[in-house]
Design an enzyme around this catalytic site. Structure first.
Site, PDB file in Angstrom:
ATOM      1  N   HIS A  86       4.650  39.502-126.703  1.00 39.19           N
ATOM      2  CA  HIS A  86       5.677  40.316-127.351  1.00 39.19           C
ATOM      3  C   HIS A  86       4.960  41.344-128.232  1.00 39.19           C
ATOM      4  CE1 HIS A  86       9.593  41.434-128.923  1.00 39.19           C
ATOM      5  NE2 HIS A  86       9.044  41.462-130.123  1.00 39.19           N
ATOM      6  N   ASN A 114       4.577  34.245-123.145  1.00 38.14           N
ATOM      7  CA  ASN A 114       5.087  35.617-123.163  1.00 38.14           C
ATOM      8  C   ASN A 114       4.280  36.431-124.151  1.00 38.14           C
ATOM      9  OD1 ASN A 114       7.021  37.791-122.711  1.00 38.14           O
ATOM     10  ND2 ASN A 114       7.802  37.361-124.756  1.00 38.14           N
ATOM     11  N   ASN A 157      -0.636  44.934-118.567  1.00 44.96           N
ATOM     12  CA  ASN A 157      -1.028  43.589-119.037  1.00 44.96           C
ATOM     13  C   ASN A 157      -1.537  42.746-117.866  1.00 44.96           C
ATOM     14  OD1 ASN A 157      -0.476  42.940-122.010  1.00 44.96           O
ATOM     15  ND2 ASN A 157       1.294  44.150-121.428  1.00 44.96           N
ATOM     16  N   ARG A 183      24.097  35.620-110.733  1.00 41.47           N
ATOM     17  CA  ARG A 183      22.883  35.356-111.504  1.00 41.47           C
ATOM     18  C   ARG A 183      22.421  33.902-111.340  1.00 41.47           C
ATOM     19  NH1 ARG A 183      19.401  37.746-115.362  1.00 41.47           N
ATOM     20  NH2 ARG A 183      20.243  39.633-114.434  1.00 41.47           N
ATOM     21  N   ASP A 231      10.564  29.163-124.985  1.00 42.00           N
ATOM     22  CA  ASP A 231      11.537  28.054-124.968  1.00 42.00           C
ATOM     23  C   ASP A 231      12.930  28.658-124.807  1.00 42.00           C
ATOM     24  OD1 ASP A 231      11.518  27.392-128.592  1.00 42.00           O
ATOM     25  OD2 ASP A 231      12.364  29.040-127.409  1.00 42.00           O
ATOM     26  N   GLU A 232      13.965  27.872-125.064  1.00 42.42           N
ATOM     27  CA  GLU A 232      15.320  28.337-124.725  1.00 42.42           C
ATOM     28  C   GLU A 232      15.796  29.479-125.620  1.00 42.42           C
ATOM     29  OE1 GLU A 232      15.049  24.528-122.545  1.00 42.42           O
ATOM     30  OE2 GLU A 232      14.311  25.273-124.482  1.00 42.42           O
ATOM     31  N   ASP A 248      12.027  34.793-127.842  1.00 38.45           N
ATOM     32  CA  ASP A 248      10.872  35.098-128.710  1.00 38.45           C
ATOM     33  C   ASP A 248      10.711  34.044-129.809  1.00 38.45           C
ATOM     34  OD1 ASP A 248      11.839  38.594-128.592  1.00 38.45           O
ATOM     35  OD2 ASP A 248      10.574  37.428-127.240  1.00 38.45           O
ATOM     36  N   GLY A 288       2.518  47.187-115.381  1.00 33.11           N
ATOM     37  CA  GLY A 288       1.545  46.155-115.082  1.00 33.11           C
ATOM     38  C   GLY A 288       0.201  46.296-115.778  1.00 33.11           C
TER      39      GLY A 288
HETATM   40  C1  GRF Z   1       4.767  46.461-122.818  1.00 35.10           C
HETATM   41  O1  GRF Z   1       5.577  47.318-123.597  1.00 35.10           O
HETATM   42  C2  GRF Z   1       4.561  45.199-123.552  1.00 35.10           C
HETATM   43  O2  GRF Z   1       4.544  45.399-124.938  1.00 35.10           O
HETATM   44  C3  GRF Z   1       5.744  44.386-123.206  1.00 35.10           C
HETATM   45  O3  GRF Z   1       6.222  44.842-121.954  1.00 35.10           O
HETATM   46  C4  GRF Z   1       5.518  46.017-121.596  1.00 35.10           C
HETATM   47  C5  GRF Z   1       4.619  45.628-120.472  1.00 35.10           C
HETATM   48  O4  GRF Z   1       3.897  46.692-120.064  1.00 35.10           O
HETATM   49  N1  GRF Z   1       5.392  42.995-123.145  1.00 35.10           N
HETATM   50  P1  GRF Z   1       3.036  46.526-118.712  1.00 35.10           P
HETATM   51  O5  GRF Z   1       4.029  46.394-117.580  1.00 35.10           O
HETATM   52  O6  GRF Z   1       2.188  45.291-118.874  1.00 35.10           O
HETATM   53  O7  GRF Z   1       2.226  47.777-118.667  1.00 35.10           O
END
Ligand code: GRF
Length: 200
Positions: free
Chosen positions: A110, A108, A14, A66, A147-148, A151, A12
């Site tokens: 990436h 998202n 991010n 699922r 989108d579908e 990435d 977490g």
């Molecule tokens: C990170 O490796 C980021 O590059 C990717 O997923 C992971 C998220 O890390 N999007 P965190 O859970 O936000 O620390």
């Protein structure tokens, strides 16, 4: 005020960058109102709770199949009346029904400069292992609309990060998070909340 939901699976960091940016005013006209993780042990859930944000675990393991999980997850996100869904290290495949329900409103982060090192099997540390294997001198992170295809949606923001001699995947991952991810995701949310991407 943009109602933001954040989907997480891990530490977490991010999510924390987003919460801190709202608190400091780096993000305006937006609030994080909901966090969902597929992983009950995700420290991201603790970060949400500490910030007083509604958080819950919803995992495919809790459902007979699922398809049932996909419908339940999509229904829950609709119930929360979210304007924007942020995938912050969310490792569950986003179902078409959710993409349709939130067309253009799922983003998202990436950990590479898309279209490099992305697509099936490219997530987390794996992305940095492949970048080092290829010997690139510059990598970075990308925020894109979901989108579908994996990435694949429109790119909103990117930021380059230097690869240094002696980098391990772990060292490179940390630098990409610090110098790119934790800057780009809050910037993207603030941009959407204030109409800078023309998608309001
Ligand atoms: C990170 O490796 C980021 O590059 C990717 O997923 C992971 C998220 O890390 N999007 P965190 O859970 O936000 O620390």
């Amino acid at each position: 005020m943009l109602r933001v939901g954040v989907l997480v699976s891990g530490g977490g960091t991010n999510l924390q960058a987003i919460l801190d940016a709202v608190k400091s005013g780096k993000i305006t006209n937006a609030e994080v109102v909901y966090v969902m993780s597929n992983n009950a042990d995700a420290y991201a859930l603790k970060r949400a709770e500490k910030a007083g944000v509604e958080a819950e675990c919803m995992s495919p393991k809790q459902f007979p199949d699922r398809a049932a999980f996909n419908t339940a997850m999509t229904r829950r996100l609709i119930e929360k009346k979210l304007d924007l869904i942020v995938l912050a290290g969310f490792l569950v495949t986003i179902p078409p029904e959710m993409i349709q329900a939130f067309r253009g409103r799922i983003i998202n982060i990436h950990p590479s400069l898309i279209p490099s090192f992305c697509g099936k099997g490219y997530y987390g540390l794996k992305v940095h292992e492949k970048a080092l294997e290829r010997g690139v001198k510059v990598t970075g992170a990308t925020v894109h609309v979901v989108d579908e295809d994996l990435d694949h949606g429109p790119i909103l923001l990117q930021k380059a990060v230097e690869v240094l001699p002696g980098d391990t995947p772990e060292i490179l991952q940390r630098r990409v998070m610090e110098q790119a991810e934790w800057i780009l995701l809050p910037a993207a949310i603030d941009g959407i909340a204030n109409g800078r991407f023309g998608q309001n």
